[in-house]
Design an enzyme around this catalytic site. Structure first.
Site, PDB file in Angstrom:
ATOM      1  N   CYS A 119     -35.867  -7.833 -25.299  1.00  0.00           N
ATOM      2  CA  CYS A 119     -36.398  -7.718 -23.939  1.00  0.00           C
ATOM      3  C   CYS A 119     -36.469  -6.254 -23.514  1.00  0.00           C
ATOM      4  CB  CYS A 119     -35.548  -8.525 -22.959  1.00  0.00           C
ATOM      5  SG  CYS A 119     -33.782  -8.142 -22.998  1.00  0.00           S
TER       6      CYS A 119
ATOM      7  N   CYS B 177     -28.433 -16.115 -24.705  1.00  0.00           N
ATOM      8  CA  CYS B 177     -28.909 -14.793 -25.094  1.00  0.00           C
ATOM      9  C   CYS B 177     -28.065 -14.259 -26.240  1.00  0.00           C
ATOM     10  CB  CYS B 177     -28.835 -13.852 -23.897  1.00  0.00           C
ATOM     11  SG  CYS B 177     -29.083 -12.113 -24.315  1.00  0.00           S
TER      12      CYS B 177
ATOM     13  N   ALA C   8     -38.883 -28.695 -51.591  1.00  0.00           N
ATOM     14  CA  ALA C   8     -40.131 -29.305 -51.126  1.00  0.00           C
ATOM     15  C   ALA C   8     -41.002 -29.667 -52.320  1.00  0.00           C
ATOM     16  CB  ALA C   8     -40.858 -28.340 -50.197  1.00  0.00           C
TER      17      ALA C   8
ATOM     18  N   ARG D   1     -24.983  -1.898  -5.983  1.00  0.00           N
ATOM     19  CA  ARG D   1     -24.710  -1.952  -7.419  1.00  0.00           C
ATOM     20  C   ARG D   1     -24.159  -0.592  -7.824  1.00  0.00           C
ATOM     21  NH1 ARG D   1     -28.220  -4.313 -12.571  1.00  0.00           N
ATOM     22  NH2 ARG D   1     -26.427  -5.472 -13.356  1.00  0.00           N
TER      23      ARG D   1
ATOM     24  N   CYS E  45     -30.076  -9.286 -28.574  1.00  0.00           N
ATOM     25  CA  CYS E  45     -30.839  -8.629 -29.638  1.00  0.00           C
ATOM     26  C   CYS E  45     -31.621  -7.418 -29.147  1.00  0.00           C
ATOM     27  CB  CYS E  45     -31.783  -9.628 -30.291  1.00  0.00           C
ATOM     28  SG  CYS E  45     -33.123 -10.184 -29.206  1.00  0.00           S
TER      29      CYS E  45
ATOM     30  N   TYR F 178     -29.155   6.476 -11.631  1.00  0.00           N
ATOM     31  CA  TYR F 178     -30.318   6.737 -10.792  1.00  0.00           C
ATOM     32  C   TYR F 178     -29.916   7.561  -9.561  1.00  0.00           C
ATOM     33  CZ  TYR F 178     -32.684   3.367 -13.812  1.00  0.00           C
ATOM     34  OH  TYR F 178     -33.219   2.735 -14.896  1.00  0.00           O
TER      35      TYR F 178
ATOM     36  N   LYS G 246     -22.666 -11.883 -35.627  1.00  0.00           N
ATOM     37  CA  LYS G 246     -22.805 -13.196 -36.252  1.00  0.00           C
ATOM     38  C   LYS G 246     -22.559 -14.312 -35.237  1.00  0.00           C
ATOM     39  CE  LYS G 246     -21.266 -15.853 -40.301  1.00  0.00           C
ATOM     40  NZ  LYS G 246     -22.569 -15.839 -40.969  1.00  0.00           N
TER      41      LYS G 246
END
Length: 659
Positions: A349, A343, A457, A222, A346, A174, A430
């Site tokens: 988000c 978390c 079932a 940061r 994946c 940025y 995994k």
């Protein structure tokens, strides 16, 4: 385990923090249409403060909306009218002893014209970001001076609102990062060229904040310690910048990495190992005496504790970990580590926010919806619910219904819970999927769910239980396309290859499909010494892979000598060849093979619904069994939402087909 380092009090400047855990800034898209703080946003952050984190750094907050906005919906503090919202947020977090910083931000060349009403984006120098593709206009000298003041005023407003400090976003490509980097700053005035000149923009911002807000008002930076882009900031330059920042009065360094052009080093896919970039914080800590915050795929509390114990950092940033589980800190503090919903990287988000939706989490449905899903209401009468299928949707429904007081029996025909999640085979991927399976399995055991593995079932068996309701979470099976020759004996689905460990040896294999499992199985087959050709065919599950992740996977296959064919149609499969057609030129050719492996995702598997509706009053179908093949997020969402509103579904609709 005794987490003495994690729960030691810490200081940033003269500000005392109750522990060493920081929630770093992460975009939520929960602010209002004009960038104002909303009730949804306050509730989202409140959950994490209640969960015990010592410091929350509020997501990137614009100091100039006209040119600096870097997303469709971004929080802002470029006008006094936004102070009251931040004041309410600060007061809310302070109730729990949590401190709050505001991250001050300008997008620079990593904004785009659609976010700023068609205006041309701006930057220190007119250098195009390959990730954005728009040429920025070089900021004038006067504009640079004006932006310095806007950052300062953002800090002043933050202090007035009750924020305990501010963070300058000088990372991830940025605007401030663009001034610091020799790759993006080739200005000829006093704000470009030499190291001292490239630092000047940030120098003046820090000096101005300290002057206006007081020397003791904490300011952190940061920093992309390594941009992972040729010609940009590397670790040695990152260390030099950090030492300079310490000299001018910065109170802590938040050691991050990357730009949009190396995006996966900012927000990692499952292919990155836990804590892979902690070494960046460690390198900065060797160079400065002010506190250093480590960030990046830190998931397990034992690992976080070891970072502090080994002196690699002073604070630990738990970011996506607190999206997945807002009680991460509290559970560690209370010795409930097995209850943490870790978390799994994946990227759900990130995909949700990139689509201009509010932040969502594949394994925590409440994320971003905390006001919608408040406390669970216990049922008054104990009732028995049977769930068929132990994949993610079935497990989540069982977990939430048990919390509400239902008696749950879960049938799973396999010898383990998890369903299709076990088909992930890349070790790092995994491992993270296993975290979610372990969480659900531990919770179901803690809640007393009756789990029956290796059990079909059977209708009569379930009828004998006289359940109040039955939930069918039977999942999906591998999708087999309707291609001539698909029924030949040398054609295999990916499930068969995995379950029977049939990886061949020194043979010609064609793999057709896309998606994480497809890439994984292609790589494994190549690793067994086979001559592998990968024909990439578009699938819904393949479309969920981000462009940087796909590129990384493709490069991995190239290194394994896999022949990659994209933009082809498969016309037919012959006994020893696959006939394909170039989608652009129409040219046809044969690809020789001994075997074909199909990995094109999944299709719904729902063999019981019709029969069960004849025998039970309340039958529900969720997850992949409806028609959401391959989506962990949808399966978990279906299971959670059905369980949350279960009573109203029963009362309002009686027998419900889908959720």
């Amino acid at each position: 385990m005794n987490y003495t380092h994690l729960f030691n009090k810490g200081t940033i400047g003269k500000l005392a923090l109750k522990n060493r855990i920081v929630m770093p800034p992460m975009e939520t898209n929960l602010s209002g249409a004009e960038g104002e703080i909303t009730d949804h946003q306050i509730r989202y952050y409140e959950e994490r403060a209640k969960g015990g984190t010592g410091l929350i750094i509020v997501e990137m907050t614009s100091i100039e909306y006209d040119y600096g906005k870097a997303s469709a919906v971004q929080t802002r503090i470029d006008d006094d009218r936004f102070i009251p919202g931040f004041h309410r947020l600060a007061n809310t977090l302070h109730k729990y002893g949590t401190k709050m910083f505001v991250q001050l931000h300008h997008g620079g060349r990593q904004s785009c014209s659609i976010y700023i009403n068609g205006r041309q984006i701006v930057a220190p120098s007119p250098i195009v970001s390959a990730a954005v593709g728009e040429e920025p206009r070089e900021l004038t000298h006067a504009e640079v001076r004006e932006l310095v003041n806007k950052f300062i005023m953002g800090a002043v407003r933050s202090k007035i609102a009750g924020a305990d400090g501010v963070e300058i976003h000088a990372a991830h490509g940025y605007l401030v990062n663009q001034f610091l980097s020799p790759l993006t700053n080739i200005r000829k005035d006093e704000y470009g060229g030499s190291f001292e000149n490239r630092m000047r923009f940030l120098d003046e911002i820090i000096a101005g904040i300290k002057e206006k807000c007081g020397r003791d008002y904490p300011v952190t930076v940061r920093l992309s310690v390594d941009e992972f882009v040729n010609g940009g900031i590397d670790v040695e330059l990152g260390k030099r910048i950090s030492m300079h920042l310490e000299r001018i009065g910065v109170d802590a360094i938040h050691a991050s990495a990357g730009t949009y052009e190396s995006f996966e080093t900012i927000i990692e896919s499952p292919l990155y190992e836990q804590g892979w970039r902690v070494y960046l914080a460690e390198e900065i800590k060797k160079a400065v005496s002010i506190p250093v915050i480590a960030v990046g795929v830190i998931r397990e509390p034992e690992f976080a504790e070891s970072i502090l114990a080994d002196g690699k950092a002073d604070f630990i940033a738990i970011g996506r970990g607190q999206i997945a589980d807002p009680e991460w800190v509290l559970k560690v503090m209370e010795g409930r580590e097995s209850e943490i919903r870790k978390c799994i990287c994946c990227m759900h988000c990130i995909r949700s926010v990139s689509k201009n939706l509010h932040v969502q989490c594949a394994i925590n449905v409440r994320a971003g919806r905390e006001m919608e899903f408040d406390e669970l209401t216990p049922i008054q009468e104990k009732r028995h619910v049977v769930i068929i299928g132990g994949g993610p949707g079935g497990m989540e429904a069982a977990r939430v219904l048990s919390q509400k007081g239902y008696k749950i029996t879960l049938f799973e025909k396999d010898n383990k819970l998890g369903g299709q999640l076990h088909l992930v085979s890349k070790p790092l991927h995994k491992e993270k999927m296993n975290w979610f399976i372990e969480f659900e399995r531990n919770e179901l055991k803690r809640l007393g769910v009756d789990i029956r593995l290796n059990t079909e079932a059977e209708l009569n068996k379930i009828k004998a239980m006289n359940p109040y309701a039955v939930i069918l979470a039977t999942g999906a099976k591998g999708y087999i396309p309707n291609i001539p020759g698909i029924d030949l004996p040398n054609i295999y689905g990916y499930e068969y290859v995995y379950s029977h460990h049939k990886y061949f040896n020194q043979e010609k294999i064609v793999v057709m499909g896309s998606g994480m499992i497809c890439f994984s199985i292609t790589d494994q087959l190549a690793g067994k010494g086979n001559d592998v050709t990968f024909i990439e065919l578009p699938t819904a599950i393949g479309n969920r892979i981000s462009a940087p992740t796909r590129l990384r996977l493709m490069n991995r296959l190239k290194r394994a000598n896999v022949k990659i064919l994209t933009d082809y149609h498969v016309l037919r499969i012959q006994p020893n060849a696959v006939m394909i057609e170039d989608s652009v030129s129409g040219k046809q050719r044969e690809v020789e093979m001994d075997h074909v492996v199909i990995a094109m995702g999944t299709q719904a598997y729902n063999p019981l619904e019709e029969l069960y509706r004849l025998h039970f009053n309340h039958v529900f179908v969720i997850g992949d069994a409806i028609n959401h093949p391959g989506s962990l997020s949808t399966a978990v969402k279906d299971g959670f939402e059905l369980a949350y509103v279960f009573e109203s579904q029963i009362c309002n609709k009686g027998s419900v087909v889908t959720v």
